[in-house]
Design a protein around this motif. Structure first.
Motif, PDB file in Angstrom:
ATOM      1  N   VAL A   1      43.047  25.833  48.696  1.00  0.00           N
ATOM      2  CA  VAL A   1      42.874  25.790  47.370  1.00  0.00           C
ATOM      3  C   VAL A   1      44.003  26.032  46.425  1.00  0.00           C
ATOM      4  CG1 VAL A   1      41.393  26.608  45.507  1.00  0.00           C
ATOM      5  CG2 VAL A   1      40.418  26.611  47.660  1.00  0.00           C
ATOM      6  N   ASN A   2      44.374  25.017  45.626  1.00  0.00           N
ATOM      7  CA  ASN A   2      45.564  25.401  44.657  1.00  0.00           C
ATOM      8  C   ASN A   2      45.328  25.998  43.296  1.00  0.00           C
ATOM      9  OD1 ASN A   2      46.466  22.251  46.164  1.00  0.00           O
ATOM     10  ND2 ASN A   2      47.476  24.005  46.806  1.00  0.00           N
ATOM     11  N   SER A   3      46.233  26.603  42.832  1.00  0.00           N
ATOM     12  CA  SER A   3      46.202  26.997  41.468  1.00  0.00           C
ATOM     13  C   SER A   3      47.472  26.783  40.703  1.00  0.00           C
ATOM     14  CB  SER A   3      45.903  28.489  41.293  1.00  0.00           C
ATOM     15  OG  SER A   3      46.899  29.233  42.196  1.00  0.00           O
ATOM     16  N   GLU A   4      47.653  26.983  39.782  1.00  0.00           N
ATOM     17  CA  GLU A   4      49.058  26.646  38.792  1.00  0.00           C
ATOM     18  C   GLU A   4      50.145  27.758  39.188  1.00  0.00           C
ATOM     19  OE1 GLU A   4      48.797  25.328  34.639  1.00  0.00           O
ATOM     20  OE2 GLU A   4      46.638  25.031  34.991  1.00  0.00           O
ATOM     21  N   THR A   5      49.652  29.032  39.165  1.00  0.00           N
ATOM     22  CA  THR A   5      50.638  30.170  39.375  1.00  0.00           C
ATOM     23  C   THR A   5      50.165  31.206  40.470  1.00  0.00           C
ATOM     24  OG1 THR A   5      49.225  31.738  37.951  1.00  0.00           O
ATOM     25  CG2 THR A   5      50.690  30.072  36.641  1.00  0.00           C
ATOM     26  N   ASP A   6      51.214  31.788  40.797  1.00  0.00           N
ATOM     27  CA  ASP A   6      50.869  32.504  42.035  1.00  0.00           C
ATOM     28  C   ASP A   6      50.265  33.811  41.636  1.00  0.00           C
ATOM     29  OD1 ASP A   6      51.588  33.576  44.652  1.00  0.00           O
ATOM     30  OD2 ASP A   6      52.932  35.051  43.733  1.00  0.00           O
ATOM     31  N   PHE A   7      50.146  34.126  40.291  1.00  0.00           N
ATOM     32  CA  PHE A   7      49.474  35.343  39.767  1.00  0.00           C
ATOM     33  C   PHE A   7      47.988  35.069  39.994  1.00  0.00           C
ATOM     34  CE2 PHE A   7      47.206  37.270  36.024  1.00  0.00           C
ATOM     35  CZ  PHE A   7      47.486  38.455  36.412  1.00  0.00           C
ATOM     36  N   VAL A   8      47.622  33.782  39.463  1.00  0.00           N
ATOM     37  CA  VAL A   8      46.234  33.547  39.849  1.00  0.00           C
ATOM     38  C   VAL A   8      45.734  33.309  41.139  1.00  0.00           C
ATOM     39  CG1 VAL A   8      44.481  31.544  39.594  1.00  0.00           C
ATOM     40  CG2 VAL A   8      45.604  32.257  37.678  1.00  0.00           C
ATOM     41  N   ALA A   9      46.754  32.989  42.149  1.00  0.00           N
ATOM     42  CA  ALA A   9      46.363  32.839  43.677  1.00  0.00           C
ATOM     43  C   ALA A   9      46.059  34.469  44.093  1.00  0.00           C
ATOM     44  CB  ALA A   9      47.643  32.411  44.531  1.00  0.00           C
TER      45      ALA A   9
END
Length: 308
Positions: free
Chosen positions: A77-85
């Motif tokens: 599952v992808n997100s825009e930022t590593d912070f959200v990951a």
């Protein structure tokens, strides 16, 4: 007020929401476009759609295994930022999806997205809710379930979820008995990134391309064209040893290949064992990451503010 195709098109352009969602809210609001926009925002659909154009190349890979090791699943599952990951809610969401992939037999991603999700509607609905709540574009990119007869699965997660690997060993041993060997092989897959399990699974198109490259390299080195047919087989054999998992030198003991290591481990256990399957997901591999132009972004925001 009648809901026309033109009205649906207008709402779609204003919000970026899906056509069917636009039509549905327009019917609910009796064609009042302002109320329809509000309703889409309340549902999280407009917000999700507006973010859908942003590139999601960070994220997580998670795996799930049956208790007896006879089935496994992996999801990215992808997100825009590593912070959200690293967001606790996001991590839990991906864990749940991995478990769902294990427990269901969805034929493809569309079927997976249509599965019911914990009282939130479908997986797609849950994703839209996460996008609206967390405020970033996200994408369930891919999943795979493995459950071949006679195969026991184990795996390895690297970097907290940047790389996920599942390895299947054909054996009569239990999941507990193959745990160490399986993890060793999975770590090999994570670090060495083999393209294929063995020579029989090599993609013919890839092999043809590599053969042509090798020929050109030899010609550039000054080798005579009539000698190529004698030299090429050995060169290709050397390449295959690097890209086929079972033929790679085992990282923990370079005196053995991976296949030899697994065979030896099976002998010590008293049960035959060989590598039958492997899957490796790396977050964002193959996704073209957008280079942000900060100055252009600020200028665009200033222009938008000036129009208000």
């Amino acid at each position: 007020m009648a809901v026309t195709a033109q009205l649906v098109k207008q709402l779609r352009e204003m919000t970026g929401a899906g056509m069917m969602d636009c039509k549905k809210v327009l019917v609910e609001t009796d064609g009042d476009i302002d109320k329809a926009v509000e309703l889409l925002r309340e549902k999280g659909l407009a917000k999700a759609a507006k973010k859908a154009g942003r590139i999601a190349a960070m994220g997580l890979v998670k795996t799930a295994f049956a208790a007896d090791g006879k089935a496994a699943a992996i999801v990215e599952v992808n997100s825009e930022t590593d912070f959200v990951a690293k967001n606790e809610d996001f991590v839990k969401f991906v864990d749940t999806l991995a478990q769902m992939a294990l427990e269901n037999d969805a034929a493809d991603l569309d079927a997976f997205m249509a599965l019911p999700y914990e009282g939130e509607g479908t997986v797609q609905d849950a994703l839209n809710n996460k996008i609206a709540t967390i405020g970033e574009n996200m994408n369930i990119r891919r999943f795979q379930k493995l459950a071949a007869p006679g195969v026991v699965y184990t795996g390895y997660i690297h970097g907290g979820g940047t790389i996920g690997v599942i390895v299947g060993l054909e054996t009569e041993a239990t999941a507990e008995e193959i745990a160490v060997t399986g993890k060793d092989v999975a770590m090999q897959v994570a670090s060495m990134n083999p393209k294929f399990l063995n020579e029989t699974q090599v993609d013919p198109a890839w092999l043809e391309s590599e053969t042509e490259i090798a020929k050109q390299q030899l010609l550039n080195e000054g080798k005579k064209p009539e000698l190529l047919d004698r030299i090429i087989p050995g060169k290709i054999k050397a390449i295959l040893k690097e890209v086929c998992l079972v033929d790679q030198k085992f990282v923990k003991n370079s005196d053995l290949t991976v296949a030899q290591y697994v065979t030896e481990a099976g002998k010590e256990l008293g049960k035959d064992m060989k590598v039958a399957e492997m899957v490796r997901f790396e977050v964002g591999e193959g996704i073209e990451k957008k280079e942000e132009d900060f100055a252009a972004e600020v200028a665009a925001q200033q222009a938008a503010a000036a129009k208000k």
